[in-house]
Design an enzyme around this catalytic site. Structure first.
Site, mmCIF file in Angstrom:
data_model
loop_
_atom_site.group_PDB
_atom_site.id
_atom_site.type_symbol
_atom_site.label_atom_id
_atom_site.label_comp_id
_atom_site.label_asym_id
_atom_site.label_seq_id
_atom_site.Cartn_x
_atom_site.Cartn_y
_atom_site.Cartn_z
ATOM 1 N N SER A 254 -39.174 2.938 16.455
ATOM 2 C CA SER A 254 -40.815 2.963 16.962
ATOM 3 C C SER A 254 -41.001 2.857 18.431
ATOM 4 O O SER A 254 -41.804 2.534 19.221
ATOM 5 C CB SER A 254 -42.147 2.945 15.866
ATOM 6 O OG SER A 254 -42.576 4.292 16.690
ATOM 7 N N SER B 96 -38.187 4.461 34.642
ATOM 8 C CA SER B 96 -38.158 3.751 33.211
ATOM 9 C C SER B 96 -37.066 2.776 33.726
ATOM 10 O O SER B 96 -35.602 3.813 34.442
ATOM 11 C CB SER B 96 -37.887 4.110 31.709
ATOM 12 O OG SER B 96 -37.969 3.980 31.152
ATOM 13 N N ASP C 239 -46.397 9.670 5.029
ATOM 14 C CA ASP C 239 -47.515 9.749 6.019
ATOM 15 C C ASP C 239 -48.101 11.049 6.043
ATOM 16 O O ASP C 239 -48.977 11.395 6.196
ATOM 17 C CB ASP C 239 -47.408 8.299 8.125
ATOM 18 C CG ASP C 239 -45.768 9.732 8.434
ATOM 19 O OD1 ASP C 239 -44.917 9.742 8.135
ATOM 20 O OD2 ASP C 239 -46.246 9.223 9.565
ATOM 21 N N ASP D 216 -46.581 5.288 12.801
ATOM 22 C CA ASP D 216 -46.103 4.658 14.044
ATOM 23 C C ASP D 216 -47.116 4.614 14.901
ATOM 24 O O ASP D 216 -47.265 2.699 15.665
ATOM 25 C CB ASP D 216 -44.669 5.585 14.812
ATOM 26 C CG ASP D 216 -43.879 5.789 14.030
ATOM 27 O OD1 ASP D 216 -43.962 5.371 12.733
ATOM 28 O OD2 ASP D 216 -42.921 6.263 14.510
ATOM 29 N N GLU E 180 -42.393 4.706 2.802
ATOM 30 C CA GLU E 180 -41.584 5.556 4.026
ATOM 31 C C GLU E 180 -41.710 6.695 3.467
ATOM 32 O O GLU E 180 -41.339 7.452 2.239
ATOM 33 C CB GLU E 180 -40.083 5.401 3.490
ATOM 34 C CG GLU E 180 -39.595 5.019 5.077
ATOM 35 C CD GLU E 180 -40.288 3.658 5.820
ATOM 36 O OE1 GLU E 180 -40.550 4.490 6.579
ATOM 37 O OE2 GLU E 180 -39.650 2.534 6.020
HETATM 38 P P1 ADP Z 1 -37.672 5.417 17.757
HETATM 39 O O1 ADP Z 1 -38.678 5.702 18.064
HETATM 40 O O2 ADP Z 1 -37.009 4.322 16.085
HETATM 41 O O3 ADP Z 1 -37.478 4.323 18.770
HETATM 42 P P2 ADP Z 1 -36.838 8.174 18.658
HETATM 43 O O4 ADP Z 1 -36.380 9.029 18.636
HETATM 44 O O5 ADP Z 1 -38.641 8.484 18.170
HETATM 45 O O6 ADP Z 1 -37.015 6.883 18.325
HETATM 46 O O7 ADP Z 1 -37.449 7.769 20.670
HETATM 47 C C1 ADP Z 1 -36.929 7.496 21.443
HETATM 48 C C2 ADP Z 1 -36.819 8.335 22.417
HETATM 49 O O8 ADP Z 1 -38.683 7.432 23.095
HETATM 50 C C3 ADP Z 1 -36.405 7.836 23.466
HETATM 51 O O9 ADP Z 1 -35.067 9.199 23.784
HETATM 52 C C4 ADP Z 1 -36.679 8.306 24.828
HETATM 53 O O10 ADP Z 1 -37.243 9.614 24.953
HETATM 54 C C5 ADP Z 1 -37.938 7.675 24.226
HETATM 55 N N1 ADP Z 1 -38.591 6.474 25.135
HETATM 56 C C6 ADP Z 1 -39.123 5.173 24.050
HETATM 57 N N2 ADP Z 1 -38.915 4.336 24.773
HETATM 58 C C7 ADP Z 1 -38.997 4.840 26.307
HETATM 59 C C8 ADP Z 1 -38.358 3.524 27.335
HETATM 60 N N3 ADP Z 1 -38.416 2.766 27.535
HETATM 61 N N4 ADP Z 1 -38.414 4.689 28.471
HETATM 62 C C9 ADP Z 1 -38.020 5.734 28.255
HETATM 63 N N5 ADP Z 1 -38.007 6.708 27.290
HETATM 64 C C10 ADP Z 1 -37.983 5.658 25.766
HETATM 65 MG MG MG Z 2 -40.038 7.681 17.517
#
Ligand code: ADP
Ligand code: MG
Length: 409
Positions: free
Chosen positions: A139, A80, A49, A199, A46
């Site tokens: 991720s 989405s 990277d 990721d 962790e």
């Molecule tokens: P993690 O990658 O740990 O889940 P992040 O903050 O890196 O958290 O990414 C989350 C962001 O990615 C969300 O706020 C959104 O902007 C985008 N995102 C992820 N999945 C989707 C989805 N299915 N539809 C729309 N946006 C998404």
């Molecule tokens: Mg992320």
């Protein structure tokens, strides 16, 4: 005992149907195809990277689905199911860092990065649906980028993604390494999130039934067989659902501390610090010396733990990874200072209920923890974690048993 909440996992047919349905309802036609990409959970390694270190993620069964169709102009229309804001529209000719806000920047960013690399990518319509938990350290952002990357690869015949064979292995790792790099560019430059490359590599380059040993210095990977069930074990993932402010700022501070430590030590990256104790001595002194020394100690010992973890798996001694998980958590909590109350509660409760080893995973300050448990103990450990959260007046966590799934495809 508190009844634990288990997070939803769709099978491929359900994810495919949901994305197709959203596409048809939104754009009034059928998509040309659907591609999907997994979230990931990191077993160990962790905050390594961005220090040219080692990481060991697996692809999750949770996936993001992208239904797509080509357009004959340069417009991207995107929707989405997780973003109730309706349809966004962006012209590719106008797409540049800073011009696209919010979730659309991840999607448009992938098309932008492909075009920047000279690939002939035009406009498209895309509908996204996903069962990857949002912002849970699993991720969802890379799953989104990778699903769009493989969808555009198929739509425009780029020939980078290859296939995923029946055993769940990607056939063209070199092409996928290129796509992963472009997805990192999308996330760093278009979405403005300064994440490392783990990721995207996990989502695009993992193999079912294996952990992905990723060397971030040269981007090389090795697929390490991982069959926990054969050893009577299971990997429990606890999404704490904790959201903390300033996560991005803390992440940027840790990266800056590592850069500063490398500069003072005269090395290109902390990967080059092999002789930990001597390096730590060279850092101490000055107002921030002790803090920098602890940050370096985490990175250096964590890279060594990845190697030891892989050695244990290679030797078939899966239980030997448990103390490495525990040591990783201690190091992240005390030396790197990226844990939080919810993560510590999850880890402590899992261990007290009989987990062999447990640690926070992902960047920290919320997100998820993982626990290695005997298969017969999954329900009891999950219940104990849920009860500990209730006892501490924390919102209920979401639980999953993770198996190493196939990559994007
Ligand atoms: P993690 O990658 O740990 O889940 P992040 O903050 O890196 O958290 O990414 C989350 C962001 O990615 C969300 O706020 C959104 O902007 C985008 N995102 C992820 N999945 C989707 C989805 N299915 N539809 C729309 N946006 C998404
Ligand atoms: Mg992320």
């Amino acid at each position: 005992m508190t009844t634990p909440a288990w997070s939803d996992v769709w099978d491929r047919a359900e994810g495919d149907a949901r994305a197709r349905d959203l596409f048809a309802r939104t754009f009034g036609t059928a998509p040309q195809g659907v591609r999907s990409a997994p979230g990931r959970v990191n077993l160990i390694g962790e905050h390594t990277d961005y220090n040219d270190g080692l990481a060991l993620p697996i692809a999750l069964p949770h996936r993001t689905y992208a239904a797509v169709a080509r357009r004959d102009d340069d417009l991207v229309r995107l929707v989405s199911a997780q973003e109730p804001t309706g349809v966004r529209e962006v012209r590719l000719a106008d797409a540049a860092p800073g011009t696209v806000s919010g979730w659309a920047s991840y999607v448009v960013g992938v098309a932008w990065a492909l075009r920047e690399a000279g690939h002939d990518v035009g406009g498209f319509d895309v509908a996204i649906d996903s069962c990857v938990p949002f912002g849970a350290g699993l991720s969802s952002s890379a799953a989104l980028e990778a699903s769009v990357a493989v969808a555009l690869d198929a739509l425009h015949g780029l020939g980078l993604a290859g296939e995923v064979d029946p055993a769940g292995a990607p056939t063209d790792d070199a092409g996928r390494a290129v796509l992963a790099t472009l997805c990192v560019r999308a996330e760093n430059e278009m979405a403005g999130a300064p994440t490392g490359g783990m990721d995207q590599a996990a989502s695009l380059r993992a193999r079912a039934g294996h952990a992905l040993l990723l060397d971030c210095r040269d981007g090389r990977v090795r697929h390490v067989p991982l069959d926990l069930a054969a050893h009577g074990l299971a990997l429990l993932v606890v999404d704490t659902r904790a959201e903390h402010a300033h996560v991005g700022g803390e992440y940027a501070q840790r990266r800056a501390a590592c850069d500063e430590a490398a500069r003072r030590l005269g090395v290109a990256s902390l990967r080059d610090v092999v002789d930990g104790p001597a390096a730590l001595d060279a850092l101490t002194g000055g107002p921030d010396g002790d803090v920098l020394a602890r940050r370096v100690r985490h990175v250096v010992t964590e890279i060594a733990r990845v190697t030891a973890f892989v050695d244990a798996l290679d030797a078939g001694d899966v239980r030997a990874v448990a103390p490495l998980m525990d040591a990783s958590h201690t190091s992240l909590r005390d030396d790197y200072e990226v844990s939080c109350r919810e993560l510590d509660v999850a880890v402590d409760a899992a261990r007290r209920a009989g987990a062999l080893g447990a640690r926070m995973t992902g960047g920290g300050f919320g997100g998820s923890a993982i626990a290695l448990v005997r298969a017969g103990d999954v329900a009891r450990v999950a219940g104990a974690v849920a009860a500990a959260f209730a006892g501490q007046h924390l919102a209920p966590p979401a639980l999953t048993v993770a198996v190493a799934g196939p990559p994007a495809g």
